[in-house]
Design an enzyme around this catalytic site. Sequence first.
Site, PDB file in Angstrom:
ATOM      1  N   ASP A 125       0.960  -1.077   0.050  1.00  0.00           N
ATOM      2  CA  ASP A 125      -0.017  -0.086   0.195  1.00  0.00           C
ATOM      3  C   ASP A 125       1.076   1.217   0.014  1.00  0.00           C
ATOM      4  O   ASP A 125       2.048   1.144   0.498  1.00  0.00           O
ATOM      5  CB  ASP A 125      -1.000  -0.051   1.195  1.00  0.00           C
ATOM      6  CG  ASP A 125      -1.781   1.317   1.293  1.00  0.00           C
ATOM      7  OD1 ASP A 125      -2.219   1.758   0.325  1.00  0.00           O
ATOM      8  OD2 ASP A 125      -1.717   1.687   2.305  1.00  0.00           O
ATOM      9  N   ASP A 174      -0.031   5.209   1.137  1.00  0.00           N
ATOM     10  CA  ASP A 174      -0.322   6.077   2.009  1.00  0.00           C
ATOM     11  C   ASP A 174      -0.467   5.230   3.353  1.00  0.00           C
ATOM     12  O   ASP A 174      -1.173   4.460   3.739  1.00  0.00           O
ATOM     13  CB  ASP A 174      -1.621   6.769   1.957  1.00  0.00           C
ATOM     14  CG  ASP A 174      -1.890   7.479   0.639  1.00  0.00           C
ATOM     15  OD1 ASP A 174      -0.808   7.944   0.079  1.00  0.00           O
ATOM     16  OD2 ASP A 174      -2.930   7.604  -0.022  1.00  0.00           O
TER      17      ASP A 174
END
Length: 255
Positions: free
Chosen positions: A10, A12
């Site tokens: 991922d 953020d």
Amino acid sequence: MTSLRAVLFDLDGVLTPTAEVHMRAWERLFAPYCDARGLAPYTSADYFAHIDGKPRYDGVATFLASRGVELPRGAADDAPGEDTVCALGNRKDVIVNRMFDEEGIAPYPGSVRFLDAVTAAGAQVAVVSSSRNTPAVLAAAGLTERFAVVVDGNVAAREHLAGKPAPDTYLRAAALLGVPAAEAVVVEDALSGVQAGAAGPFGLVLGVDRGVGAQALVAHGADRVVADLGELDAAVLDTPARPVARPADNQGEQA
């Protein structure tokens, strides 16, 4: 031989602290919105419960539903405003991009060390993010060249992939790398993200606790949780892949 051959990150909150910027952007959007309408005040708990890790418009809709507010969905090209879910989402996008311009972005040092370690060990890597701002964030953080495969909000919209907590975007990234999901690691900091990892037949789901809580990450599907990826090295790739449940196993559990 390593058990795992790919690491799907991922963005953020995992590679970059943009989650913190996004949190503040959502607060700038919804705190005055709630205050003006006499709704329960917006808090950081709302971000983790309703918004974190989801596609932007889904996050808007989920938060509004938590306050009993219904708005028309609208369209992605709605002007930033408050009349539709998409208009609110686009207003948030304006806010966060202004913050990126003003504040800049730097990757987490521990995440870069982990990325260096797994790539040096021969693992393939990809970024899987709900954000449509992913290319700009990767460029600002100096990480663009590190990832040949990026499955973000733009790809998901173009290919009609369901967003997290569905596993579709992670499965697409593994397919683009040419690695079976069972031989891939999912690395996430959001509840919806670890749910996505647990929903697919991935070999390992790593949770990074940036504030949502280690117990919550485990409860939603993380096999292991760390406070920072700098705690790990390429030995993660030697972790035995989680067993994939067979139909007979599931039937036995239900009985």
